[in-house]
Design an enzyme around this catalytic site. Structure first.
Site, short mmCIF file in Angstrom:
data_model
loop_
_atom_site.label_atom_id
_atom_site.label_comp_id
_atom_site.label_asym_id
_atom_site.label_seq_id
_atom_site.Cartn_x
_atom_site.Cartn_y
_atom_site.Cartn_z
N SER A 145 0.90 -1.16 0.00
CA SER A 145 0.00 0.00 0.00
C SER A 145 0.92 1.19 0.00
O SER A 145 2.12 1.05 0.34
CB SER A 145 -0.85 -0.01 1.28
OG SER A 145 -1.37 1.28 1.55
N TYR A 158 -1.07 -2.17 10.82
CA TYR A 158 -1.28 -2.10 9.37
C TYR A 158 -0.03 -1.55 8.68
O TYR A 158 0.47 -2.13 7.72
CB TYR A 158 -2.50 -1.21 9.08
CG TYR A 158 -2.93 -1.22 7.63
CD1 TYR A 158 -3.76 -2.23 7.14
CD2 TYR A 158 -2.52 -0.23 6.75
CE1 TYR A 158 -4.16 -2.25 5.81
CE2 TYR A 158 -2.91 -0.24 5.42
CZ TYR A 158 -3.74 -1.25 4.96
OH TYR A 158 -4.14 -1.26 3.64
#
Ligand code: BMA
Length: 272
Positions: A145, A158
């Site tokens: 990401s 995350y």
């Protein structure tokens, strides 16, 4: 359109979002696609659609943070289609209740997020690589990401998982380059997926408006769609990308090109 006829692709988190989009593009391009996901209903639906369109698809229910489930996905792919050529490690979670600092993050939350977002990439690669070797090579595409590169507040597990995905990508690329196995990562910005919609819903109010606001934060003025990601994944999986390994591609509508200060102090004004 690249021809993936005769190729076998495994996509984790293939029931929804970016995984679903990539699954359909690969199937349309002639590949046999194994969709691995915990969401039976959405996964089966995807595969039914592939079959309706005379394409090859198989759904395998799997929690990819679990080693047995990962082995089961690879075994099912080999049993159904004879081997594996391409692995899209795509499954990812960002639970809405996980936006906390390190002190308030429970060990369970840490383990669950890193389990699905990072350990699963390791496990799926571990069991798939021997099958790729039998076929003389392969391609692993890892979904990181933009958060593997830069952070937002309150996403410790995350962010760590996505940073880890980039390191794992480099590592596996080095270790398997001589065997014709390429490993690359993608770093998407905000994409219109069920995961992002769940986060948006938590803000209350109209989801379309929230997504439009997210989009306005991207220089291109919109958030990405699954199709944007699928196009990149198919390119990376193809021989057109045969000199690419050990690196990542940012696909974010310009998000990472913009400094955090761009809209604040020092930003250009009409008077400049
Ligand atoms: C993704 C998710 C999204 C977020 C995007 C851009 O990995 O965290 O919720 O919008 O990064 O920061």
């Amino acid at each position: 359109m690249v021809d993936f006829d005769g190729k076998v692709v495994i996509i984790t988190g293939g029931a929804l979002g970016m995984g679903r989009a990539a699954a359909h593009e690969f199937a349309k391009s002639g590949a046999a696609v194994v969709v691995a996901d915990i969401d039976d209903e959405a996964g089966e639906r995807n595969v039914r659609r592939m079959h309706d369109e005379s394409q090859n698809g198989l759904f395998v229910r799997a929690d990819v943070s679990d080693a047995c489930d990962c082995r089961g996905v690879v075994e099912a792919a080999v049993a159904a289609f004879g081997g594996v050529d391409i692995l899209f490690n795509n499954a990812g979670i960002q639970p809405p209740d996980s936006y906390l600092n390190v002190e308030d993050t429970s060990e369970e939350t840490w383990d669950r997020i890193t389990g699905v977002n990072l350990k699963a990439h390791f496990l799926m690669s571990k069991y798939t690589i021997p099958e790729m070797r039998k076929r003389g090579g392969g391609v692993i595409i890892n979904n990181a990401s933009v958060q593997g590169l830069q952070s937002q507040p309150l996403v410790p597990a995350y962010a760590a998982s996505k940073g880890g995905v980039l390191s794992l990508t480099r590592q596996m690329a080095l270790d398997y380059a001589s065997e014709g196995i390429r490993v690359v990562a993608i770093c998407p910005g905000t994409i219109d997926t069920e995961m992002v919609r769940t986060v948006a819903a938590q803000e209350g109010g109209d989801i379309a408006q929230t997504l439009a606001r997210y989009g306005a934060g991207h220089p291109i003025g919109r958030i990405g769609q699954g199709g944007d990601i699928a196009a990149l994944v198919l390119f990376l999986a193809s021989d057109a990308a045969s000199f690419m390994t050990g690196t990542h591609v940012v696909i974010d509508g310009g998000l990472m090109a913009m400094g955090a200060w761009a809209g604040g102090a020092g930003a250009a004004t009409e008077d400049d």
